[in-house]
Enzyme design. Structure first.
Site, PDB file in Angstrom:
ATOM      1  N   ASP A 235      -3.346 -10.580  -2.416  1.00 35.55           N
ATOM      2  CA  ASP A 235      -3.560  -9.984  -1.123  1.00 35.55           C
ATOM      3  C   ASP A 235      -5.202  -9.618  -1.425  1.00 35.55           C
ATOM      4  OD1 ASP A 235      -2.386  -8.616   1.309  1.00 35.55           O
ATOM      5  OD2 ASP A 235      -4.180  -7.782   0.702  1.00 35.55           O
TER       6      ASP A 235
ATOM      7  N   ASP B 195      -4.942 -12.780   3.346  1.00 32.74           N
ATOM      8  CA  ASP B 195      -6.128 -12.486   4.077  1.00 32.74           C
ATOM      9  C   ASP B 195      -7.425 -12.423   3.083  1.00 32.74           C
ATOM     10  OD1 ASP B 195      -5.175 -10.271   2.248  1.00 32.74           O
ATOM     11  OD2 ASP B 195      -5.122  -8.789   3.798  1.00 32.74           O
TER      12      ASP B 195
ATOM     13  N   HIS C 244       0.904  -1.021   0.174  1.00 30.43           N
ATOM     14  CA  HIS C 244      -0.005   0.004  -0.008  1.00 30.43           C
ATOM     15  C   HIS C 244       0.663   1.263   0.048  1.00 30.43           C
ATOM     16  CE1 HIS C 244      -3.519  -2.125   0.248  1.00 30.43           C
ATOM     17  NE2 HIS C 244      -3.508  -2.769   1.583  1.00 30.43           N
TER      18      HIS C 244
END
Length: 307
Positions: free
Chosen positions: A163, A244, A126
Site C-alpha cells: 500500500d 493506491d 492502519h
C-alpha cells in the site's frame, strides 16, 4: 488448484459519508472487472464469516474491542477520528473483513486452495492495537497472521505491504514478534508519517519518494524485500494489498501500473513456492481510483492464479 475469492455483501454496508474515497463502489468495480476478464471461472467464491472475539483478542485488547462495538451508531455517521467513521453497517462489515482473513488462512492451510484474495472493506493495516485510524477499525492482516500462528502452529509467517501508506497498525502489533517478518514500502513523508524511526528487527520498512515509478519499485523489491523474505523462509505469506500507489490514484504520488502489481505478485509466489508450499493470503487495503483499482486487482489475481 483454484484461488479463493472471499467477500461478503455486508462489506458494502459500511459508509463513511458522501464522496468518501473508501466507498462501497470499490468492491463492485473489482467484481465487475473480474467477470469481464473471465476470471470468475478460476475462482472459488466464499462468504466471509464474522471474526470471533477470541480471534480479535490475539491482536486487540478487550477494552478496544468493546470500544469499537460501543461506538457503532444506530443511525447516522459517528466519527472516531477525522478520517475514520462508523455507520450502522460498519461493525458487521469490520467483523466480516477480519473474519475473511481467518477463513482464507484456514482454506490455504487445509489445502482447499493454494492462495486466497479477500475483497473486503473496511481495510485494516492502519488499525493499531488500541487505536482506529486511517479508515481502519480492526487489523485484518494481523488477525489472520496471528491465527496462522495460533491455530495452525506455524513458526514463521511474513506480511508484505505494498500500500502507498505505511501499515503503521500492523507494525505496532507485530513489532518484536520474531515469528513474523513484515516487509513494506510507502511514500514518505506522507500519512501516517511514521515507519522510519528505529524499526524492530523483524521490520523491513522501505520509505520511497513521491514520483517513484515501476523500475525503481522493482529494484527495491529485488534488493530490499526478497533477500529478507528468502532468509526468513516464511511458511505462509500474507499480503496487505493496497493499490493506491497506482499512477491514476490521486490519493498519493507514486506511479505504479498493473504490470508492476503482477510482477511483485509473481516474485512473492516464487518465495512462497520455496518455503510455504505456494501458500499466499492477500487482503485488500487501499486503492481509490476505481478503474485502476479494478485493473490492478485483476492483474494481481491473474498472477496468483498463474494464468
Amino acid at each position: 488448484m483454484p484461488i479463493a475469492f472471499i467477500t461478503h455483501r455486508e462489506c458494502l454496508l459500511h459508509d463513511m459519508g458522501a464522496h468518501h474515497p473508501e466507498c462501497p463502489d470499490r468492491l463492485g468495480a473489482i467484481q465487475d472487472r473480474l467477470i469481464a476478464a473471465g476470471l470468475d471461472m478460476y475462482l472459488n467464491y466464499y462468504d466471509a464469516p464474522l471474526v470471533t472475539r477470541e480471534q480479535l483478542l490475539r491482536v486487540h485488547p478487550a477494552e478496544y474491542i468493546d470500544f469499537i462495538h460501543a461506538s457503532a451508531p444506530e443511525q447516522g455517521i459517528h466519527h472516531l477520528d477525522p478520517d475514520t467513521a462508523m455507520s450502522p453497517g460498519t461493525l458487521r462489515a469490520a467483523l466480516r473483513a477480519a473474519g475473511a482473513g481467518v477463513l482464507a488462512t484456514d482454506l490455504v492451510m487445509q489445502g482447499e486452495v493454494r492462495a486466497a484474495f479477500c475483497a473486503v472493506r473496511p481495510p485494516g493495516h492502519h488499525a493499531e492495537r488500541a487505536k482506529p485510524m486511517g479508515f481502519c477499525f480492526f487489523n485484518n492482516i494481523a488477525v489472520a497472521a496471528r491465527h496462522a500462528l495460533a491455530a495452525w502452529g506455524l513458526q514463521r509467517v511474513a506480511v508484505v505491504d505494498f500500500d502507498v501508506h505505511h501499515g503503521n497498525g500492523t507494525e505496532d502489533i507485530l513489532a518484536g514478534d520474531m515469528r513474523t517478518l513484515m516487509v513494506s514500502m510507502f511514500q514518505h513523508p506522507f500519512y501516517p508519517y511514521c515507519g522510519t524511526e528505529n524499526p524492530a528487527p523483524n521490520m523491513c520498512n522501505v520509505p520511497v519518494s513521491a514520483g517513484m515509478r515501476g523500475e525503481a519499485f522493482r529494484e527495491m523489491v529485488t534488493e530490499k524485500w526478497l533477500p529478507r523474505l528468502n532468509d526468513f523462509a516464511p511458511e505462509l505469506i500474507f499480503i496487505s494489498a493496497g493499490f493506491d500507489a497506482h499512477y491514476e490514484d490521486d490519493m498519493a504520488s507514486l506511479g505504479l501500473v498493473e504490470s508492476d502489481y503482477a510482477w511483485v505478485t509473481e516474485r512473492l509466489l516464487e518465495v512462497a513456492r520455496q518455503s510455504a508450499q505456494g501458500r499466499i493470503v492477500s487482503m485488500l487495503e487501499g486503492g481509490y481510483a476505481l478503474s485502476a483499482l479494478a485493473r490492478s486487482v485483476t492483474a494481481h489475481i491473474k498472477a496468483l492464479a498463474e494464468i
